[in-house]
Design a protein around this motif. Structure first.
Motif, PDB file in Angstrom:
ATOM      1  N   ARG A  19       0.754  -1.078   0.113  1.00 13.96           N
ATOM      2  CA  ARG A  19       0.072   0.067  -0.049  1.00 13.96           C
ATOM      3  C   ARG A  19       0.758   1.322  -0.189  1.00 13.96           C
ATOM      4  O   ARG A  19       2.071   1.302   0.499  1.00 13.96           O
ATOM      5  CB  ARG A  19      -0.650  -0.185   1.275  1.00 13.96           C
ATOM      6  N   THR A  20       0.486   2.279  -0.584  1.00 17.85           N
ATOM      7  CA  THR A  20       0.977   3.646  -0.496  1.00 17.85           C
ATOM      8  C   THR A  20       0.006   4.492   0.266  1.00 17.85           C
ATOM      9  O   THR A  20      -1.083   4.329  -0.043  1.00 17.85           O
ATOM     10  CB  THR A  20       1.481   4.183  -1.983  1.00 17.85           C
ATOM     11  N   SER A  21       0.510   5.506   1.108  1.00 17.27           N
ATOM     12  CA  SER A  21      -0.335   6.230   1.811  1.00 17.27           C
ATOM     13  C   SER A  21      -0.996   7.112   1.053  1.00 17.27           C
ATOM     14  O   SER A  21      -0.551   7.707  -0.069  1.00 17.27           O
ATOM     15  CB  SER A  21       0.504   6.833   3.002  1.00 17.27           C
ATOM     16  N   SER A  22      -2.117   7.947   1.521  1.00 15.89           N
ATOM     17  CA  SER A  22      -2.662   9.234   0.714  1.00 15.89           C
ATOM     18  C   SER A  22      -1.842  10.139   0.702  1.00 15.89           C
ATOM     19  O   SER A  22      -1.949  11.256   0.051  1.00 15.89           O
ATOM     20  CB  SER A  22      -4.094   9.294   1.220  1.00 15.89           C
ATOM     21  N   GLU A  23      -0.969  10.219   1.845  1.00 17.36           N
ATOM     22  CA  GLU A  23      -0.173  11.602   1.962  1.00 17.36           C
ATOM     23  C   GLU A  23       1.023  11.194   0.825  1.00 17.36           C
ATOM     24  O   GLU A  23       1.927  12.246   0.942  1.00 17.36           O
ATOM     25  CB  GLU A  23       0.347  11.688   3.344  1.00 17.36           C
ATOM     26  N   ASN A  24       1.223  10.146   0.187  1.00  7.47           N
ATOM     27  CA  ASN A  24       2.372   9.718  -0.410  1.00  7.47           C
ATOM     28  C   ASN A  24       3.829  10.020   0.313  1.00  7.47           C
ATOM     29  O   ASN A  24       4.613  10.350  -0.314  1.00  7.47           O
ATOM     30  CB  ASN A  24       2.380  10.522  -1.722  1.00  7.47           C
ATOM     31  N   ASP A  25       3.812   9.265   1.613  1.00  6.72           N
ATOM     32  CA  ASP A  25       5.020   9.588   2.267  1.00  6.72           C
ATOM     33  C   ASP A  25       5.609   8.344   2.579  1.00  6.72           C
ATOM     34  O   ASP A  25       6.614   8.203   3.148  1.00  6.72           O
ATOM     35  CB  ASP A  25       4.723  10.489   3.486  1.00  6.72           C
ATOM     36  N   ALA A  26       4.873   7.062   2.542  1.00  7.13           N
ATOM     37  CA  ALA A  26       5.487   5.936   2.648  1.00  7.13           C
ATOM     38  C   ALA A  26       4.925   4.717   1.715  1.00  7.13           C
ATOM     39  O   ALA A  26       3.800   4.981   1.368  1.00  7.13           O
ATOM     40  CB  ALA A  26       5.388   5.466   4.272  1.00  7.13           C
ATOM     41  N   VAL A  27       5.597   3.694   1.822  1.00  7.68           N
ATOM     42  CA  VAL A  27       5.071   2.504   0.879  1.00  7.68           C
ATOM     43  C   VAL A  27       5.068   1.351   2.104  1.00  7.68           C
ATOM     44  O   VAL A  27       5.974   1.365   2.759  1.00  7.68           O
ATOM     45  CB  VAL A  27       5.731   2.037  -0.078  1.00  7.68           C
ATOM     46  N   THR A  28       3.922   0.524   2.573  1.00  8.03           N
ATOM     47  CA  THR A  28       3.984  -0.301   3.406  1.00  8.03           C
ATOM     48  C   THR A  28       3.586  -1.749   2.801  1.00  8.03           C
ATOM     49  O   THR A  28       2.614  -1.802   2.200  1.00  8.03           O
ATOM     50  CB  THR A  28       2.787   0.108   4.399  1.00  8.03           C
ATOM     51  N   VAL A  29       4.232  -2.546   3.343  1.00  7.02           N
ATOM     52  CA  VAL A  29       4.052  -4.094   2.983  1.00  7.02           C
ATOM     53  C   VAL A  29       3.393  -4.730   4.234  1.00  7.02           C
ATOM     54  O   VAL A  29       3.954  -4.372   5.325  1.00  7.02           O
ATOM     55  CB  VAL A  29       5.377  -4.618   2.618  1.00  7.02           C
ATOM     56  N   VAL A  30       2.277  -5.021   3.965  1.00  8.10           N
ATOM     57  CA  VAL A  30       1.406  -5.990   5.105  1.00  8.10           C
ATOM     58  C   VAL A  30       0.903  -7.391   4.946  1.00  8.10           C
ATOM     59  O   VAL A  30       0.450  -7.667   3.920  1.00  8.10           O
ATOM     60  CB  VAL A  30       0.049  -4.998   5.196  1.00  8.10           C
ATOM     61  N   LEU A  31       1.271  -8.109   6.002  1.00  6.80           N
ATOM     62  CA  LEU A  31       0.754  -9.427   6.147  1.00  6.80           C
ATOM     63  C   LEU A  31       0.025  -9.563   7.231  1.00  6.80           C
ATOM     64  O   LEU A  31       0.379  -9.331   8.460  1.00  6.80           O
ATOM     65  CB  LEU A  31       2.052 -10.403   6.178  1.00  6.80           C
ATOM     66  N   SER A  32      -1.118  -9.949   7.108  1.00  2.92           N
ATOM     67  CA  SER A  32      -2.140  -9.726   8.090  1.00  2.92           C
ATOM     68  C   SER A  32      -3.555 -10.737   8.103  1.00  2.92           C
ATOM     69  O   SER A  32      -3.536 -10.971   7.106  1.00  2.92           O
ATOM     70  CB  SER A  32      -3.063  -8.389   8.221  1.00  2.92           C
ATOM     71  N   ARG A  33      -3.838 -11.349   9.236  1.00  2.88           N
ATOM     72  CA  ARG A  33      -4.884 -12.095   9.268  1.00  2.88           C
ATOM     73  C   ARG A  33      -6.272 -11.215   9.015  1.00  2.88           C
ATOM     74  O   ARG A  33      -6.087 -10.086   9.297  1.00  2.88           O
ATOM     75  CB  ARG A  33      -4.934 -12.651  10.886  1.00  2.88           C
ATOM     76  N   PHE A  34      -7.169 -11.893   8.311  1.00  3.03           N
ATOM     77  CA  PHE A  34      -8.425 -11.604   8.192  1.00  3.03           C
ATOM     78  C   PHE A  34      -9.147 -11.321   9.549  1.00  3.03           C
ATOM     79  O   PHE A  34      -9.021 -12.030  10.512  1.00  3.03           O
ATOM     80  CB  PHE A  34      -9.195 -12.330   7.304  1.00  3.03           C
ATOM     81  N   ASP A  35      -9.821 -10.254   9.708  1.00  2.00           N
ATOM     82  CA  ASP A  35     -10.639  -9.724  10.894  1.00  2.00           C
ATOM     83  C   ASP A  35     -11.516 -11.001  11.113  1.00  2.00           C
ATOM     84  O   ASP A  35     -12.395 -11.410  10.144  1.00  2.00           O
ATOM     85  CB  ASP A  35     -11.394  -8.682  10.973  1.00  2.00           C
ATOM     86  N   LYS A  36     -11.971 -11.605  12.444  1.00  2.00           N
ATOM     87  CA  LYS A  36     -12.797 -12.602  12.457  1.00  2.00           C
ATOM     88  C   LYS A  36     -14.182 -11.695  12.762  1.00  2.00           C
ATOM     89  O   LYS A  36     -14.262 -10.728  13.474  1.00  2.00           O
ATOM     90  CB  LYS A  36     -12.219 -13.440  13.680  1.00  2.00           C
ATOM     91  N   LYS A  37     -15.026 -12.333  12.032  1.00  2.00           N
ATOM     92  CA  LYS A  37     -16.518 -11.667  12.055  1.00  2.00           C
ATOM     93  C   LYS A  37     -17.471 -12.538  12.996  1.00  2.00           C
ATOM     94  O   LYS A  37     -17.480 -13.730  13.071  1.00  2.00           O
ATOM     95  CB  LYS A  37     -16.849 -11.484  10.620  1.00  2.00           C
TER      96      LYS A  37
END
Length: 170
Positions: free
Chosen positions: A152-170
């Motif tokens: 992901r890139t931020s809306s402010e365009n000041d960083a790029v983030t690589v994320v590995l995450s569990r899906f939220d349990k619903k």
């Protein structure tokens, strides 16, 4: 008359052979793609996987604590590092004493640097993992059953983030 029936029979047979070959090639190419693409639910980021107990990840002992609530088993840890040839910061979110999310953020100074950074990281990851399940101007994402992997890139365009995450349990 016989000759034309025979000719059309040959054309029908040729069309059938072409159809069967195209189906077989399509099947083989899909299998090859499936074999090249890793199972998103088995990926790790910086050697850390979501859903594992935090005490079973020895490298977390080298991370700085941003916040911690021992009673609830929640916290946020960080450590400087590099990934995809860029310097940045790893962050690990802990909930119920298990790793919930691992992220890597690489900062940029301006929009053009950020766009290049996003493009570089996306290119590296696509070479390893193939076509993403979701793609937009600010995020590419691969989804598994239990977790997802995104850039992901931020809306402010000041960083790029690589994320590995569990899906939220619903």
């Amino acid at each position: 008359m016989r000759r034309s029936c025979r000719s059309s029979g040959i054309f029908i047979l040729n069309d059938l052979v072409k159809y069967v070959l195209s189906v077989v090639l399509c099947f083989l190419s899909q299998r090859a793609f499936a074999q090249n693409r890793p199972n998103v639910d088995t990926l790790s980021l910086g050697g850390i996987r979501p859903s594992v107990p935090s005490v079973s990840v020895p490298s977390l002992s080298t991370f700085d604590t941003i916040l911690w609530n021992d009673g609830q088993g929640i916290g946020m840890l960080r450590s400087k590092g590099s990934m995809f040839g860029h310097q940045g910061e790893f962050r690990v979110a802990i909930q119920n004493n298990k790793v919930e999310q691992v992220s890597f953020a690489a900062a940029s100074h301006n929009r053009s640097e950020n766009d290049k950074l996003f493009s570089d990281i996306c290119s590296s990851v696509k070479n390893n993992y193939g076509t993403p399940d979701i793609a937009s101007a600010s995020e590419i994402r691969w989804e598994g059953v239990e977790q997802f992997f995104a850039i992901r890139t931020s809306s402010e365009n000041d960083a790029v983030t690589v994320v590995l995450s569990r899906f939220d349990k619903k």
